[in-house]
Design a protein around this motif. Structure first.
Motif, PDB file in Angstrom:
ATOM      1  N   GLU A  50      26.700  57.856   9.101  1.00 44.61           N
ATOM      2  CA  GLU A  50      27.771  57.300   9.915  1.00 44.61           C
ATOM      3  C   GLU A  50      28.856  58.310  10.270  1.00 44.61           C
ATOM      4  N   HIS A  55      35.833  53.961   5.425  1.00 41.10           N
ATOM      5  CA  HIS A  55      36.355  52.647   5.036  1.00 41.10           C
ATOM      6  C   HIS A  55      36.780  52.595   3.579  1.00 41.10           C
ATOM      7  N   ARG A  56      36.001  53.263   2.719  1.00 43.70           N
ATOM      8  CA  ARG A  56      36.329  53.256   1.295  1.00 43.70           C
ATOM      9  C   ARG A  56      36.378  54.682   0.775  1.00 43.70           C
ATOM     10  N   ALA A 186      27.449  52.785  -1.378  1.00 39.67           N
ATOM     11  CA  ALA A 186      27.505  52.087  -0.091  1.00 39.67           C
ATOM     12  C   ALA A 186      27.686  50.590  -0.333  1.00 39.67           C
ATOM     13  N   VAL A 187      28.257  49.916   0.651  1.00 40.55           N
ATOM     14  CA  VAL A 187      28.424  48.468   0.559  1.00 40.55           C
ATOM     15  C   VAL A 187      27.034  47.819   0.581  1.00 40.55           C
ATOM     16  N   SER A 188      26.799  46.930  -0.347  1.00 42.13           N
ATOM     17  CA  SER A 188      25.490  46.275  -0.432  1.00 42.13           C
ATOM     18  C   SER A 188      25.247  45.395   0.786  1.00 42.13           C
ATOM     19  N   ALA A 189      24.008  45.392   1.264  1.00 45.68           N
ATOM     20  CA  ALA A 189      23.658  44.561   2.422  1.00 45.68           C
ATOM     21  C   ALA A 189      23.273  43.150   2.000  1.00 45.68           C
ATOM     22  N   THR A 190      23.215  42.904   0.708  1.00 39.86           N
ATOM     23  CA  THR A 190      22.868  41.552   0.260  1.00 39.86           C
ATOM     24  C   THR A 190      24.065  40.836  -0.353  1.00 39.86           C
ATOM     25  N   TYR A 192      27.768  41.036   0.017  1.00 42.02           N
ATOM     26  CA  TYR A 192      28.958  41.549   0.698  1.00 42.02           C
ATOM     27  C   TYR A 192      29.822  40.383   1.154  1.00 42.02           C
ATOM     28  N   ILE A 193      31.096  40.667   1.384  1.00 41.01           N
ATOM     29  CA  ILE A 193      31.994  39.629   1.902  1.00 41.01           C
ATOM     30  C   ILE A 193      31.872  39.623   3.419  1.00 41.01           C
ATOM     31  N   PRO A 194      31.404  38.527   4.021  1.00 41.38           N
ATOM     32  CA  PRO A 194      31.218  38.515   5.476  1.00 41.38           C
ATOM     33  C   PRO A 194      32.557  38.687   6.186  1.00 41.38           C
ATOM     34  N   PRO A 195      32.541  39.335   7.333  1.00 38.94           N
ATOM     35  CA  PRO A 195      33.796  39.504   8.082  1.00 38.94           C
ATOM     36  C   PRO A 195      34.345  38.147   8.516  1.00 38.94           C
ATOM     37  N   SER A 196      35.668  38.016   8.498  1.00 34.13           N
ATOM     38  CA  SER A 196      36.292  36.738   8.868  1.00 34.13           C
ATOM     39  C   SER A 196      36.484  36.675  10.384  1.00 34.13           C
ATOM     40  N   TRP A 197      35.349  36.732  11.107  1.00 36.46           N
ATOM     41  CA  TRP A 197      35.444  36.710  12.564  1.00 36.46           C
ATOM     42  C   TRP A 197      36.053  35.387  13.032  1.00 36.46           C
ATOM     43  N   ILE A 198      36.829  35.465  14.087  1.00 36.02           N
ATOM     44  CA  ILE A 198      37.412  34.259  14.664  1.00 36.02           C
ATOM     45  C   ILE A 198      37.189  34.256  16.170  1.00 36.02           C
TER      46      ILE A 198
ATOM     47  N   THR B 274      25.538  55.677  15.077  1.00 41.40           N
ATOM     48  CA  THR B 274      25.263  56.334  13.794  1.00 41.40           C
ATOM     49  C   THR B 274      25.643  55.408  12.632  1.00 41.40           C
ATOM     50  N   LYS B 275      26.632  54.543  12.852  1.00 43.36           N
ATOM     51  CA  LYS B 275      26.980  53.532  11.837  1.00 43.36           C
ATOM     52  C   LYS B 275      25.838  52.541  11.683  1.00 43.36           C
ATOM     53  N   TYR B 367      25.859  44.093   8.930  1.00 47.77           N
ATOM     54  CA  TYR B 367      25.011  43.178   8.152  1.00 47.77           C
ATOM     55  C   TYR B 367      25.090  41.770   8.734  1.00 47.77           C
ATOM     56  N   GLN B 368      26.325  41.384   9.087  1.00 51.36           N
ATOM     57  CA  GLN B 368      26.526  40.027   9.578  1.00 51.36           C
ATOM     58  C   GLN B 368      25.883  39.837  10.963  1.00 51.36           C
ATOM     59  N   ARG B 386      30.027  37.257  21.046  1.00 53.82           N
ATOM     60  CA  ARG B 386      30.978  37.326  19.930  1.00 53.82           C
ATOM     61  C   ARG B 386      31.774  38.624  20.016  1.00 53.82           C
ATOM     62  N   TYR B 389      36.145  40.579  15.906  1.00 51.46           N
ATOM     63  CA  TYR B 389      37.594  40.474  15.734  1.00 51.46           C
ATOM     64  C   TYR B 389      37.851  39.532  14.576  1.00 51.46           C
ATOM     65  N   THR B 390      38.669  39.989  13.624  1.00 54.99           N
ATOM     66  CA  THR B 390      38.838  39.208  12.399  1.00 54.99           C
ATOM     67  C   THR B 390      40.171  38.462  12.388  1.00 54.99           C
ATOM     68  N   GLU B 391      40.197  37.505  11.497  1.00 57.84           N
ATOM     69  CA  GLU B 391      41.409  36.728  11.257  1.00 57.84           C
ATOM     70  C   GLU B 391      42.607  37.640  10.967  1.00 57.84           C
TER      71      GLU B 391
END
Lengths: 312, 427
Positions: A50, A55-56, A186-190, A192-198, B274-275, B367-368, B386, B389-391
């Motif tokens: 990437e 991010h971390r 790395a963040v686990s793909a199984t 993980y906290i899903p993004p809070s999409w709105i 790449t991500k 992932y999502q 979609r 964009y997050t809360e």
């Protein structure tokens, strides 16, 4: 510069690397970020997939502790209990732990008291790179030295030598913590906290257009926080010419009030142009931290040592 | 040759240097300026031959580039964002001239509001012009693509200008190991420009672009440009095969990353892909059959190659780092158009808008997106587009809006107080 030195030092130590700066439209004095990624080079080559923001981070180096208080700087974004945060500061680690209440490991890279003018500041990049190299534990001093030689070659041998000395001193100062930084996973793909999409609501254009409707609101941005040197007017010497310093101030931070120039320290970025242009040499420069100490002492009766910060 | 650490901008400059360009019309703009600064330094230092001229605008810069290319010399230029848009009239014009040269675009979001970070609306604004487009995901690809772009532009069966795109900041200012092609090998791969009939000269007047009245000749010339562009898919494939044989790197029309046996595929262009590669690795580790399909050549649009790559794929998560306002993602629209009516096309093409103005896309979001697409395949229901964009992001906007409201009321006493109608508590 710190990220380039660290990147080159890692590259010379057998790592594949990415280093990148990130900044806005402002130049002098504005916050600047840079990132370095490194992974053991393998025969397959592309071991860092990437690109972009980390991010971390495993290690965060804050070269100027005033940035910790600037929300837009986001210096502590993504910091976790596994992160090492190294702050260049005159304050103690205890003070910053108390102020920031972080789960991360917090270390102090002591700011040198002698750094009293701008000519000393360029070393901060080398100093941070040197300290970071030691904390990573995978860079030998020789690789650090070679990286500084490579990155600063165009600036001449004197600049290379002084930066090398500062970097190696910072490296040595961190010896007790050598190799403290560990590579995160790395963040686990199984798990993980899903993004809070709105769903974005449809807002009225009166608020959804990128307009600025308030007048003079740039005053609210206290760019004076960026200052490392403070211009101070000696009114006994000031010629009351009323226009030179105020006209040439690129930030319009000097106003003339009743024929007397007055510096607006909330917005003076410390470029020192006024110091240079004043005909009777009435404007001096004081390291910002000393000026602030002086102010604090003046506000605390009985503790003023009476000395002039410019004379220390 | 050993790898050295180079930014995407310096890699682009190396592409021009290895291509031994004759003429560089230039105009600075963030985040591209490092390219022309680097070339200027080399020209000044005498390590590179050629002429650089700084013009007074991007419009003039593109005019100079097209005019110089029409004389039969090798031309390089670079721009970004607002600069590309300022030149847009000439972007169409020089493509109509069939003037072959290479323009590097460093992608940056368009105003308003003004910004500096990566976004593909600038380069996609030029998608209908006749310029061909190669999109890069890393710095090595930038230098490789500039060399390949000259081969493509100068091919007599193509003869069109080519744009090489790299993302601002993500590649432009990011240093990473780049292996520079050996100059001798670059010379063999890209011999000196043989202009053939391209010979516009001041001493021998001829018209570069006739005026046509009536739709018939206009249709002929425009459609010939289109046919030449479409033919460029085949020409490009040949160039990529030769590049691979000579330099060992795969620079095909599309990148397929772990697409074999994939059920769900991310579809996107540029460095943010790449991500997706990293996310694909993690999803594969977790036992999910996920891949990445990244078109490198976006103009001409390689519809057949894309359709082939998606054979057997059940769901595609299309990630658009652009927004056609009032329509949606450009890549999604074009992919739907390319696949419609083809037997065995993926059942689900889910649209995600992400990375606008350089907005990050996190691993969790990849992932999502894979999860949402898989779910859509299972239920047979394609989700609505979609925006990533997050809360928390909306919360921050609401905070800024409340500050703006207070400031407006406090500092503008003459302005009639307006009701805050936007539903600030919804977040």
């Amino acid at each position: 510069m710190a990220s380039r030195v660290l990147g080159t030092a890692l590259f010379r130590s057998g790592f594949t690397v990415q280093d990148a700066p990130k900044y806005g439209a402002e130049r002098r004095g504005a916050p600047i970020f840079s990132t370095v990624r490194a992974a053991r080079a393998t025969a397959e080559g592309d071991t860092i997939k990437e690109r972009g923001v980390i991010h971390r981070p495993d290690l965060v180096v804050v070269a100027d502790d005033t940035l910790l208080a600037v929300p837009a700087a986001g210096t502590l974004q993504g910091v976790t209990a596994a992160t090492v945060v190294l702050v260049n500061s005159r304050e103690t680690a205890e003070t910053w732990r108390h102020r920031l209440n972080l789960a991360a490991t917090l270390l102090i890279l002591p700011a040198t008291e002698e750094a009293r003018d701008r000519a000393e500041l360029p070393h901060i990049g080398a100093t941070c790179a040197g300290a970071a190299a030691c904390l990573l534990g995978v860079i030998e001093p020789a690789a650090l030295e070679a990286a500084i030689g490579e990155e600063l070659a165009s600036l001449g041998t004197e600049v290379v030598a002084s930066n090398r000395d500062n970097a190696l001193a910072a490296f040595d100062a961190m010896t007790a913590h050598r190799g403290l930084v560990v590579e995160g996973t790395a963040v686990s793909a199984t798990d993980y906290i899903p993004p809070s999409w709105i769903e974005l609501p449809v807002d009225d254009a009166s608020i959804a257009a990128p307009d600025i409707r308030a007048i003079a609101n740039s005053v609210q941005v206290r760019t004076g926080l960026w200052r490392t040197l403070r211009p101070v007017i000696d009114y006994d010497r000031c010629g009351k010419c009323w226009w030179i310093c105020s006209s040439l101030c690129p930030d319009s931070a000097i106003a003339v009030e009743q024929d007397i120039p007055v510096i607006d320290y909330d917005h003076c970025k410390g470029c020192m142009i006024c110091v240079g242009v004043c005909p009777p040499h009435a404007i001096g420069s004081v390291p910002e931290y000393l000026a602030q100490q002086q102010e604090q002492q003046a506000n605390t009766p009985g503790e003023d040592d009476g000395s002039d910060p410019a004379d220390r | 040759m050993a790898a050295t650490l180079l930014t995407g901008n310096v890699a682009a400059a190396w592409g021009a240097r290895l291509a031994r360009v004759d003429y560089i019309p230039a105009f600075p703009i963030t985040p591209q300026t490092e390219i022309i600064e680097t070339l200027g330094g080399w020209l000044d230092g005498g390590v590179m031959e050629g002429r650089m001229v700084t013009l007074e605008s991007e419009h003039s810069m593109l005019t100079a580039a097209g005019a110089a290319a029409a004389t039969g010399v090798r031309v390089f230029s670079a721009t970004s964002s607002q600069g590309l848009l300022h030149a847009m009239e000439m972007i169409y014009t020089v493509a109509g001239w069939r003037a072959p040269f290479v323009l590097v675009n460093v992608s940056r979001g368009l105003s308003a509001p003004i910004t500096l970070e990566a976004d593909h609306n600038d380069v996609l604004a030029a998608r209908d012009s006749g310029f061909l487009q190669i999109h890069c995901a890393d710095c090595q690809e930038v230098v490789d693509s500039v060399l390949m772009a000259y081969r493509l532009a100068e091919d007599p069966a193509v003869r069109l200008p080519v744009m090489v795109n790299l993302d601002g900041f993500y590649l432009s200012f990011t240093r990473e190991p780049v292996t520079l092609p050996d100059p001798a090998a670059a010379n063999e791969f890209l011999p000196p420009f043989d202009p053939g009939m391209i010979r516009f000269a001041a001493s021998a007047p001829e018209s570069q672009a006739v005026a046509v009245l009536g739709g018939s000749p206009y249709s002929y010339f425009r459609y010939e440009t289109h046919l030449a562009a479409q033919h460029a898919v085949t020409v490009y494939s040949g160039i990529a095969a030769e590049f691979r044989a000579r330099f060992g790197r795969d620079r095909g029309v599309v990148e397929t990353y772990r697409c074999d046996d994939a059920e769900v595929v991310f579809y996107m262009i540029g460095s943010f892909a790449t991500k997706a590669r990293e996310a694909v690795d993690r999803l594969r580790d977790a036992g999910q059959r996920v891949g990445l399909l990244r078109p490198r050549l976006l103009r001409p649009y390689p519809a057949d190659i894309i359709a082939d790559a998606l054979q057997g794929v059940q769901g595609v998560a299309v990630i658009d780092q652009n927004l056609s306002v009032g329509q949606g993602g450009v890549l999604h629209t074009e992919l739907c158009a390319a696949l419609y009516g083809r037997p065995q096309a993926p059942a689900v093409l889910a649209s995600f808008i992400g990375g606008l103005g350089g907005r990050e896309i996190t691993p969790e979001e990849f992932y999502q997106m894979a999860a949402v697409t898989r779910e859509a395949v299972a239920t047979g229901k394609t989700p609505p587009p979609r925006l990533l964009y997050t809360e928390d992001e909306l919360r921050e906007i609401r905070k800024l809006q409340s500050i703006a409201l207070v400031e407006r009321d406090e500092t503008s006493p003459t302005r009639e107080r307006q009701q805050h109608t936007g539903g600030g508590d919804e977040a």
